[in-house]
Design a protein around this motif. Structure first.
Motif, PDB file in Angstrom:
ATOM      1  N   ILE A 196       0.855  -1.184   0.000  1.00  0.00           N
ATOM      2  CA  ILE A 196       0.000   0.000   0.000  1.00  0.00           C
ATOM      3  C   ILE A 196       0.891   1.233   0.000  1.00  0.00           C
ATOM      4  O   ILE A 196       1.768   1.388   0.856  1.00  0.00           O
ATOM      5  N   LYS A 197       0.647   2.116  -0.965  1.00  0.00           N
ATOM      6  CA  LYS A 197       1.465   3.325  -1.099  1.00  0.00           C
ATOM      7  C   LYS A 197       1.105   4.360  -0.031  1.00  0.00           C
ATOM      8  O   LYS A 197      -0.046   4.476   0.411  1.00  0.00           O
ATOM      9  N   ASN A 198       2.116   5.093   0.373  1.00  0.00           N
ATOM     10  CA  ASN A 198       1.929   6.250   1.253  1.00  0.00           C
ATOM     11  C   ASN A 198       1.360   7.391   0.408  1.00  0.00           C
ATOM     12  O   ASN A 198       2.015   7.880  -0.505  1.00  0.00           O
ATOM     13  N   ASN A 199       0.127   7.782   0.728  1.00  0.00           N
ATOM     14  CA  ASN A 199      -0.553   8.829  -0.037  1.00  0.00           C
ATOM     15  C   ASN A 199      -1.350   9.689   0.932  1.00  0.00           C
ATOM     16  O   ASN A 199      -2.262   9.200   1.593  1.00  0.00           O
ATOM     17  N   LYS A 200      -1.010  10.958   1.021  1.00  0.00           N
ATOM     18  CA  LYS A 200      -1.638  11.833   2.010  1.00  0.00           C
ATOM     19  C   LYS A 200      -3.154  11.938   1.827  1.00  0.00           C
ATOM     20  O   LYS A 200      -3.888  12.230   2.775  1.00  0.00           O
ATOM     21  N   ASP A 201      -3.637  11.678   0.594  1.00  0.00           N
ATOM     22  CA  ASP A 201      -5.075  11.770   0.336  1.00  0.00           C
ATOM     23  C   ASP A 201      -5.839  10.521   0.775  1.00  0.00           C
ATOM     24  O   ASP A 201      -7.052  10.574   0.979  1.00  0.00           O
ATOM     25  N   THR A 202      -5.143   9.399   0.906  1.00  0.00           N
ATOM     26  CA  THR A 202      -5.819   8.141   1.251  1.00  0.00           C
ATOM     27  C   THR A 202      -5.297   7.509   2.536  1.00  0.00           C
ATOM     28  O   THR A 202      -5.850   6.502   2.981  1.00  0.00           O
ATOM     29  N   ASN A 203      -4.241   8.048   3.125  1.00  0.00           N
ATOM     30  CA  ASN A 203      -3.669   7.454   4.336  1.00  0.00           C
ATOM     31  C   ASN A 203      -4.700   7.333   5.456  1.00  0.00           C
ATOM     32  O   ASN A 203      -5.500   8.246   5.680  1.00  0.00           O
ATOM     33  N   LYS A 204      -4.638   6.209   6.162  1.00  0.00           N
ATOM     34  CA  LYS A 204      -5.511   6.018   7.319  1.00  0.00           C
ATOM     35  C   LYS A 204      -4.973   6.775   8.523  1.00  0.00           C
ATOM     36  O   LYS A 204      -5.726   7.321   9.328  1.00  0.00           O
ATOM     37  N   TYR A 205      -3.657   6.750   8.675  1.00  0.00           N
ATOM     38  CA  TYR A 205      -3.011   7.476   9.761  1.00  0.00           C
ATOM     39  C   TYR A 205      -2.292   8.691   9.165  1.00  0.00           C
ATOM     40  O   TYR A 205      -1.896   8.669   8.006  1.00  0.00           O
ATOM     41  N   GLU A 206      -2.124   9.704   9.940  1.00  0.00           N
ATOM     42  CA  GLU A 206      -1.453  10.899   9.444  1.00  0.00           C
ATOM     43  C   GLU A 206      -0.005  10.564   9.073  1.00  0.00           C
ATOM     44  O   GLU A 206       0.821  10.257   9.910  1.00  0.00           O
ATOM     45  N   GLY A 207       0.285  10.619   7.797  1.00  0.00           N
ATOM     46  CA  GLY A 207       1.644  10.340   7.339  1.00  0.00           C
ATOM     47  C   GLY A 207       1.923   8.891   7.007  1.00  0.00           C
ATOM     48  O   GLY A 207       2.998   8.578   6.491  1.00  0.00           O
ATOM     49  N   TRP A 208       0.959   7.975   7.292  1.00  0.00           N
ATOM     50  CA  TRP A 208       1.165   6.553   7.002  1.00  0.00           C
ATOM     51  C   TRP A 208      -0.119   5.929   6.465  1.00  0.00           C
ATOM     52  O   TRP A 208      -1.219   6.285   6.916  1.00  0.00           O
ATOM     53  N   PRO A 209       0.002   4.977   5.552  1.00  0.00           N
ATOM     54  CA  PRO A 209      -1.194   4.251   5.092  1.00  0.00           C
ATOM     55  C   PRO A 209      -1.654   3.237   6.131  1.00  0.00           C
ATOM     56  O   PRO A 209      -1.002   3.033   7.153  1.00  0.00           O
ATOM     57  N   GLU A 210      -2.790   2.585   5.850  1.00  0.00           N
ATOM     58  CA  GLU A 210      -3.322   1.593   6.775  1.00  0.00           C
ATOM     59  C   GLU A 210      -2.421   0.362   6.850  1.00  0.00           C
ATOM     60  O   GLU A 210      -1.577   0.131   5.974  1.00  0.00           O
ATOM     61  N   VAL A 211      -2.628  -0.419   7.897  1.00  0.00           N
ATOM     62  CA  VAL A 211      -1.891  -1.678   8.058  1.00  0.00           C
ATOM     63  C   VAL A 211      -2.264  -2.619   6.913  1.00  0.00           C
ATOM     64  O   VAL A 211      -3.425  -2.697   6.502  1.00  0.00           O
ATOM     65  N   VAL A 212      -1.279  -3.327   6.402  1.00  0.00           N
ATOM     66  CA  VAL A 212      -1.554  -4.332   5.370  1.00  0.00           C
ATOM     67  C   VAL A 212      -1.319  -5.716   5.970  1.00  0.00           C
ATOM     68  O   VAL A 212      -0.314  -5.947   6.655  1.00  0.00           O
ATOM     69  N   GLU A 213      -2.291  -6.615   5.779  1.00  0.00           N
ATOM     70  CA  GLU A 213      -2.241  -7.964   6.343  1.00  0.00           C
ATOM     71  C   GLU A 213      -2.262  -8.997   5.223  1.00  0.00           C
ATOM     72  O   GLU A 213      -2.783  -8.740   4.140  1.00  0.00           O
TER      73      GLU A 213
END
Length: 223
Positions: A196-213
């Motif tokens: 999962i790419k780090n994207n400020k428009d879609t990130n779940k956390y500020e500065g980081w994307p969501e956890v990938v499992e």
């Protein structure tokens, strides 16, 4: 006197009869409750879904190793790697760290060979490259990022990971979340990879994307 005695005896017998009937009713009710509860408990046990190794969604076939893994959550919760119901790396075990976390498993036996993490933000990529070069053929390699796993990666490190079966490593960027399971000596690209790419428009956390499992069944290496 005789009449009184007969009346007393009759009252006693009637009282005894009533008490015995009430007692039997209560006993029957209690026994009924116990049996009903036992039946409900048995039904609940029979409908409860089975638990598979590492908590994966279905059982693995014979001669396969079950695994489940997750990347880190921002820079707060570390990644987790589980193989055959053994948690190899996690924050609870206190053996994870910023960068790329790696667990090595014997492809024939499922035995844990090594666990390490390499800081790809403030560390040096050279020890990581040497580690990748030292992995023996037939070894299962599981990797997960935490915080940032890409800043210090160079072309040589990416090439060595690609040789383990990764397709996403070429595009792994700053603070991307990534989990991967491959092997040394693999002939094809691994099907076990999530990115999962780090994207400020879609990130779940500020500065980081969501956890990938990711979970799955790794074929056991055959002679």
């Amino acid at each position: 006197g005789a009449a009184k005695l007969v009346v007393v005896v009759a009252i006693f017998l009637l009282t005894f009869y009533v008490i015995s009937q009430v007692f039997e009713i209560k006993m029957d009710a209690n026994l009924g409750h116990i049996f009903a509860r036992s039946a409900l408990d048995a039904a609940a046990r029979s409908t409860k879904p089975p638990r598979y190794k590492c908590g994966i969604s279905k059982a693995c076939p014979e001669k396969h190793f079950a695994f489940k893994m997750a990347s880190g959550a921002a820079n707060v919760v570390g990644p987790k790697i589980c193989v055959e119901d053994n948690v190899l790396m996690s924050g609870v075990k206190n053996n994870v760290g910023r960068g790329i976390n790696v667990a090595l498993v014997n492809g024939k036996t499922g035995e844990t060979l090594d666990t390490k993490f390499f800081d790809m933000w403030g560390g040096d990529v050279a020890p990581f490259i040497e580690f990748l070069k030292s992995i023996q053929d037939g070894t299962i390699v599981l990797m997960g990022t935490y915080d940032d796993g890409a800043t210090k990666l160079n072309d040589e490190a990416r090439k060595l990971i690609a040789e383990l079966g990764s397709t996403s490593i070429a595009n792994l960027g700053f603070r991307d979340n990534w989990v991967f399971c491959g092997g040394k000596g693999i002939k094809t690209k691994s099907p076990f990879e999530q990115h999962i790419k780090n994207n400020k428009d879609t990130n779940k956390y500020e500065g980081w994307p969501e956890v990938v499992e990711m979970e799955g069944c790794i074929p056991q290496k055959q002679d």
